[in-house]
Enzyme design. Structure first.
Site, PDB file in Angstrom:
ATOM      1  N   GLU A  85      -5.410  -5.642  10.434  1.00 56.90           N
ATOM      2  CA  GLU A  85      -4.435  -4.579  10.673  1.00 56.90           C
ATOM      3  C   GLU A  85      -4.760  -3.905  12.002  1.00 56.90           C
ATOM      4  O   GLU A  85      -5.622  -3.002  12.045  1.00 56.90           O
ATOM      5  CB  GLU A  85      -4.507  -3.533   9.561  1.00 56.90           C
ATOM      6  CG  GLU A  85      -4.193  -4.067   8.190  1.00 56.90           C
ATOM      7  CD  GLU A  85      -3.634  -2.969   7.292  1.00 56.90           C
ATOM      8  OE1 GLU A  85      -2.502  -3.132   6.835  1.00 56.90           O
ATOM      9  OE2 GLU A  85      -4.306  -1.949   7.101  1.00 56.90           O
ATOM     10  N   ASN A  95       0.860  -1.186   0.000  1.00 61.00           N
ATOM     11  CA  ASN A  95       0.000   0.000   0.000  1.00 61.00           C
ATOM     12  C   ASN A  95       0.895   1.233   0.000  1.00 61.00           C
ATOM     13  O   ASN A  95       1.513   1.551   1.015  1.00 61.00           O
ATOM     14  CB  ASN A  95      -0.888  -0.034   1.258  1.00 61.00           C
ATOM     15  CG  ASN A  95      -1.703   1.232   1.421  1.00 61.00           C
ATOM     16  OD1 ASN A  95      -1.836   2.018   0.479  1.00 61.00           O
ATOM     17  ND2 ASN A  95      -2.243   1.427   2.614  1.00 61.00           N
ATOM     18  N   LYS A 105       0.060   4.225  -0.131  1.00 60.35           N
ATOM     19  CA  LYS A 105      -0.612   5.358   0.535  1.00 60.35           C
ATOM     20  C   LYS A 105      -0.484   6.627  -0.332  1.00 60.35           C
ATOM     21  O   LYS A 105      -0.463   6.532  -1.554  1.00 60.35           O
ATOM     22  CB  LYS A 105      -0.042   5.574   1.940  1.00 60.35           C
ATOM     23  CG  LYS A 105      -0.051   4.305   2.786  1.00 60.35           C
ATOM     24  CD  LYS A 105       0.078   4.607   4.249  1.00 60.35           C
ATOM     25  CE  LYS A 105       0.308   3.318   5.024  1.00 60.35           C
ATOM     26  NZ  LYS A 105      -0.055   3.415   6.418  1.00 60.35           N
ATOM     27  N   HIS A 122      -9.712   0.597   4.990  1.00 64.20           N
ATOM     28  CA  HIS A 122      -8.415   0.850   5.634  1.00 64.20           C
ATOM     29  C   HIS A 122      -8.637   1.787   6.816  1.00 64.20           C
ATOM     30  O   HIS A 122      -9.459   2.707   6.757  1.00 64.20           O
ATOM     31  CB  HIS A 122      -7.436   1.467   4.628  1.00 64.20           C
ATOM     32  CG  HIS A 122      -6.027   1.491   5.144  1.00 64.20           C
ATOM     33  ND1 HIS A 122      -5.598   2.430   6.059  1.00 64.20           N
ATOM     34  CD2 HIS A 122      -4.973   0.683   4.893  1.00 64.20           C
ATOM     35  CE1 HIS A 122      -4.322   2.198   6.342  1.00 64.20           C
ATOM     36  NE2 HIS A 122      -3.918   1.140   5.657  1.00 64.20           N
ATOM     37  N   GLU A 169      -7.105   4.243   7.886  1.00 64.39           N
ATOM     38  CA  GLU A 169      -6.946   5.681   7.603  1.00 64.39           C
ATOM     39  C   GLU A 169      -8.188   6.239   6.904  1.00 64.39           C
ATOM     40  O   GLU A 169      -8.526   7.413   7.081  1.00 64.39           O
ATOM     41  CB  GLU A 169      -5.663   5.902   6.778  1.00 64.39           C
ATOM     42  CG  GLU A 169      -4.429   5.672   7.651  1.00 64.39           C
ATOM     43  CD  GLU A 169      -3.192   5.170   6.920  1.00 64.39           C
ATOM     44  OE1 GLU A 169      -3.130   5.255   5.685  1.00 64.39           O
ATOM     45  OE2 GLU A 169      -2.273   4.667   7.612  1.00 64.39           O
ATOM     46  N   GLY A 174       2.012   1.972  10.862  1.00 68.04           N
ATOM     47  CA  GLY A 174       2.896   3.122  10.744  1.00 68.04           C
ATOM     48  C   GLY A 174       3.574   3.519  12.041  1.00 68.04           C
ATOM     49  O   GLY A 174       4.185   4.578  12.138  1.00 68.04           O
ATOM     50  N   SER A 197       3.205  -2.326  10.349  1.00 69.05           N
ATOM     51  CA  SER A 197       4.652  -2.261  10.551  1.00 69.05           C
ATOM     52  C   SER A 197       5.392  -3.532  10.118  1.00 69.05           C
ATOM     53  O   SER A 197       6.402  -3.915  10.720  1.00 69.05           O
ATOM     54  CB  SER A 197       4.982  -1.911  12.007  1.00 69.05           C
ATOM     55  OG  SER A 197       4.493  -0.614  12.317  1.00 69.05           O
TER      56      SER A 197
END
Ligand code: PEP
Length: 258
Positions: A173, A15, A17, A101, A103, A179, A219
């Protein structure tokens, strides 16, 4: 793709991003094409920002590496300024798409219900959804991770049937690991992955639970991938930051199969 071809071949998805531009994304795609094309025993997907999907898909057109999009709208067309339809991403070469996701849930009000609509629409169009689920730290500390993830799965997969679920990829996730450099231990990840597999078996059919691919994300890097992939219910990884460097991503894709 026939369901048999899809079943639990390890899948590593990068990904990207909101990173890179036309030149740097092209360079990364060319490097991956050179070093990962045709790699046996792995499915590889890269997920660039939407404006770069076409260029990356063109570079990877003749390769075994697939391209995904990070986001779509479920509606076919209309007055949705700034949004992207499924036909649009399909027409520029995407065959996968992220849904839910963290985010998007955090910054764009994505809900389990809107994920459900997108998963339905993506499957109608023959695009493979990668449905992201996972808990925040407070939920984990309250001991409610499994219940929380069950609800994400129950609602998000609520409009599809048993045959279709094998055309969905689930990505676990944990939000606290995305991150942050704080990867879940293989034991923590395996516990949730095993539970997700059992719960999908309960929602649909035990064979669907056994057949569905469940990726770990949060991560992931070249140092921790081997330990994660050694877990029986981890079928691959959704990789963010570490997917932006060709050599690191290549090492992750070529994890040691122990
Ligand atoms: C992600 O973007 O889905 C992700 C897991 O990011 P990172 O690998 O950077 O934690």
């Amino acid at each position: 793709m026939a369901i048999d071809d899809m079943q639990r071949t390890p899948l590593i998805a990068g990904n990207w991003k909101m990173n890179l531009d036309l030149t740097s994304a092209g360079d990364l795609a060319k490097a991956l094409h050179q070093n990962l094309d045709g790699l046996p025993g792995r499915d590889v997907v890269v997920i660039p920002p939407t404006p770069l999907v076409h260029a990356v898909a063109t570079i990877l057109d003749e390769s075994t590496i697939k391209v995904g999009a990070q986001e779509v709208r479920a509606e076919a067309s209309g007055a949705y300024t700034g949004d992207t339809s499924i036909e649009m991403i399909k027409s520029i070469g995407a065959t996968y798409c992220l849904v839910g996701h963290s985010e998007r849930r955090e910054y764009h009000d994505e809900t389990n219900k809107s994920c459900c609509e997108k998963i339905r629409a993506l499957l109608n169009a023959g695009i493979t959804p990668i449905y992201c689920v996972g808990e925040k730290l407070a939920t984990r500390e309250a001991g409610e991770t499994l219940k929380f993830v069950e609800e994400q799965l129950r609602v998000g997969l609520g409009d599809i049937d048993g045959e279709e679920v094998l055309h969905v990829v689930v990505a676990y996730e944990p939000v606290w690991a995305i991150g942050t450099g704080k990867v879940a231990t293989p034991e923590q990840a395996q516990e949730v992955h095993g539970h997700i597999r059992g719960y999908i078996g309960h929602l649909f059919d035990p064979e669907d639970g056994e057949g569905i691919r469940i990726l770990y994300g949060g991560s992931v890097n070249a140092e921790n991938i081997d330990g994660l992939m050694a877990c029986p219910d981890i079928d691959g990884a959704l990789v963010g930051g570490a997917s932006l460097k060709a050599d690191v991503f290549e090492r992750i894709v070529k994890f040691e199969d122990v």
